[in-house]
Enzyme design. Structure first.
Site, mmCIF file in Angstrom:
data_model
loop_
_atom_site.group_PDB
_atom_site.id
_atom_site.type_symbol
_atom_site.label_atom_id
_atom_site.label_comp_id
_atom_site.label_asym_id
_atom_site.label_seq_id
_atom_site.Cartn_x
_atom_site.Cartn_y
_atom_site.Cartn_z
ATOM 1 N N CYS A 164 15.670 57.494 -24.534
ATOM 2 C CA CYS A 164 17.116 57.269 -24.617
ATOM 3 C C CYS A 164 17.514 55.804 -24.689
ATOM 4 C CB CYS A 164 17.801 57.940 -23.426
ATOM 5 S SG CYS A 164 17.695 59.739 -23.450
ATOM 6 N N LYS B 204 28.647 58.431 -25.079
ATOM 7 C CA LYS B 204 27.215 58.577 -24.760
ATOM 8 C C LYS B 204 26.481 57.266 -24.950
ATOM 9 C CE LYS B 204 23.048 60.253 -24.266
ATOM 10 N NZ LYS B 204 22.489 60.558 -22.942
ATOM 11 N N LYS C 282 8.827 56.641 -16.510
ATOM 12 C CA LYS C 282 9.476 56.780 -15.212
ATOM 13 C C LYS C 282 8.829 57.944 -14.488
ATOM 14 C CE LYS C 282 13.371 59.014 -14.859
ATOM 15 N NZ LYS C 282 14.779 59.451 -14.938
ATOM 16 N N GLY D 234 12.103 45.462 -12.640
ATOM 17 C CA GLY D 234 10.783 46.020 -12.872
ATOM 18 C C GLY D 234 10.167 45.459 -14.130
ATOM 19 N N LEU E 94 21.624 63.736 -19.194
ATOM 20 C CA LEU E 94 20.511 64.249 -18.408
ATOM 21 C C LEU E 94 19.486 63.156 -18.144
ATOM 22 C CD1 LEU E 94 19.895 67.589 -20.359
ATOM 23 C CD2 LEU E 94 21.409 67.210 -18.402
#
Length: 440
Positions: free
Chosen positions: A266, A210, A327, A259, A156
């Site tokens: 995460c 993951k 973000k 950036g 997600l």
């Protein structure tokens, strides 16, 4: 199907709500009474676009429930999703105390066959620990009740979590238990109707998948950030380089935007945890060690550009900061680049005024009433009395601006853009000094 979800944090609440949305009967457990009170009163404890309305809709429909009662949760669902936090320990490894505690609670209270699903991001071998914890509790009770443990990692993105869950690009199921596979396929059948997105594998491969996915994405970001630093030195334009390499189908354009560093709950944690997993197994993951080091350095890039322009003594200077969240579309400031910038400015004697559409309350929680950081109610009002502007988060409302108004508002017409939002020529034509990341 009756489903229990343990944990109402980001992953747990999104998972439980989306499973209820397609008709399941879902009970979400959390031991934090304040979270459950918030949910029962019609609110949510996190910021995620569209989630509040979905929670309210499913509560009203009688498909989504909340509790602090462990026994009730263990008895409710024939499938038990563990979606609790796995914060990093001091050595970078994932702290599994909440995962194993949830497993013990299930083992303590279960009375029939259960499928126990690790939804939290956990290192390889966690399923074995969950299985052992449940078995130990059953042994204490002298109970012989069958169960299965499944790894079902989440993919997600904060700010797009509902879309990611409802329309997944893949659904990873890690188990070799045939009965558990059938139940998991049944649960995900409503998210899998266009074509089969389910990938079944052994549990350890699912656990590694993951960490591998997040670490790969983090690697692309750090690679581009280092190229942007080189572009600054060479007089090249990293945006042109991005277009040139992204057009190669073997590379693509995703996660190639340079950036001022990645943050959140995460990438930093998962990269560190995978590095630690490697060390525990006598494997030095040199690429990921470099990724982490590069990202930590990149978080200082705005501060370095500010000191290169104004010097290292910023006593008495005041800066405007646009963006606090790591973000857009989230209020999450965990490991955010804004924190490195704010604290760096303070260390050099400066103060700041910040604006963020949703994360200012979270910033107040982190920094309290520290007078060195104040908050504005709009991007333009943040510029009042500021010597320069630093942009940290790429919120959409920052993308189109009246540069003449910005120039008039700032004491010194200087913008430090940590997300490359503007064309350098467009800004400089207005008489504003513009320092971006790798832009010529």
């Amino acid at each position: 199907m009756k489903i229990s979800v343990i944990g109402t944090g980001y992953v747990g609440l999104v998972t439980g709500t989306c499973l209820a949305e397609v008709g399941n009967d879902v009970l979400c457990l959390d031991l934090d009474q304040s979270k459950i009170d918030t949910l029962k009163s019609g609110g949510i404890p996190i910021h995620e676009p569209g989630l509040l309305e979905m929670v309210q809709r499913n509560v009203a429909a009688g498909r989504l429930h909340f509790t602090t009662c462990i026994k009730e949760s263990a008895a409710f669902g024939n499938v038990q999703f563990i979606a609790v936090g796995t914060p990093p320990d001091e050595d970078g490894s994932a702290d599994l105390q909440y995962v194993t505690a949830a497993a013990r609670n299930i083992g303590c209270h279960m009375t029939e066959y259960k499928v126990i699903v690790d939804k939290s991001t956990v290192p390889v071998g966690t399923a074995d620990k969950v299985r052992a914890a449940v078995a130990a509790e059953l042994a204490k009770r002298g109970a012989d009740i069958p169960f299965a443990v499944v790894s079902n990692p989440e993919f997600l993105k904060e700010g797009a979590a509902i879309e990611d869950f409802m329309r997944p690009d893949r659904i990873v199921i890690g188990t070799e238990d045939v009965r558990a596979i059938a139940l998991m396929r049944d649960i995900y059948s409503q998210f899998n109707r266009n074509h089969d997105r389910i990938v079944v594998m052994d549990v350890r491969s699912a656990e590694l998948t993951k960490y591998a996915a997040n670490s790969m994405l983090a690697t692309r970001i750090s690679f581009m950030n280092e190229l942007a630093i080189l572009a600054d030195k060479l007089g090249a334009d990293i945006e042109q380089v991005r277009l040139g390499i992204g057009a190669d189908p073997r590379i693509g354009f995703h996660f190639l935007y340079p950036g001022c560093g990645y943050g959140g709950s995460c990438f930093p944690k998962d990269v560190q945890a995978l590095i630690r997993t490697g060390l525990e197994n006598d494997v030095t993951l040199k690429v990921l060690q470099a990724v982490e080091a590069a990202n930590e350095a990149q978080k200082r890039v705005l501060l370095d550009k500010i000191t290169a322009r104004f010097g290292s003594d910023l006593q008495g200077m005041h800066f405007a900061i646009w963006g606090l969240a790591f973000k857009p579309d989230t209020d999450d400031m965990r490991a955010a680049s804004s924190r490195v910038l704010i604290e760096g400015l303070w260390a050099l004697g400066a103060t700041a005024t910040a604006y963020d559409p949703v994360a200012m309350q979270e910033s107040r929680r982190i920094y309290g009433a520290d007078a060195r950081l104040t908050y504005a109610d709009s991007p333009m009002s943040a510029l009042k009395a500021a010597d320069a502007l630093a942009i940290v988060t790429e919120w959409k409302e920052f993308r189109v601006q009246d540069f003449a108004a910005i120039k008039a508002a700032l004491k010194t017409p200087v913008i430090f853009d940590g997300r490359n939002l503007y064309a350098p020529s467009q800004v400089r034509e207005q008489g504003i000094e513009y320092y971006a990341i790798g832009r010529r």
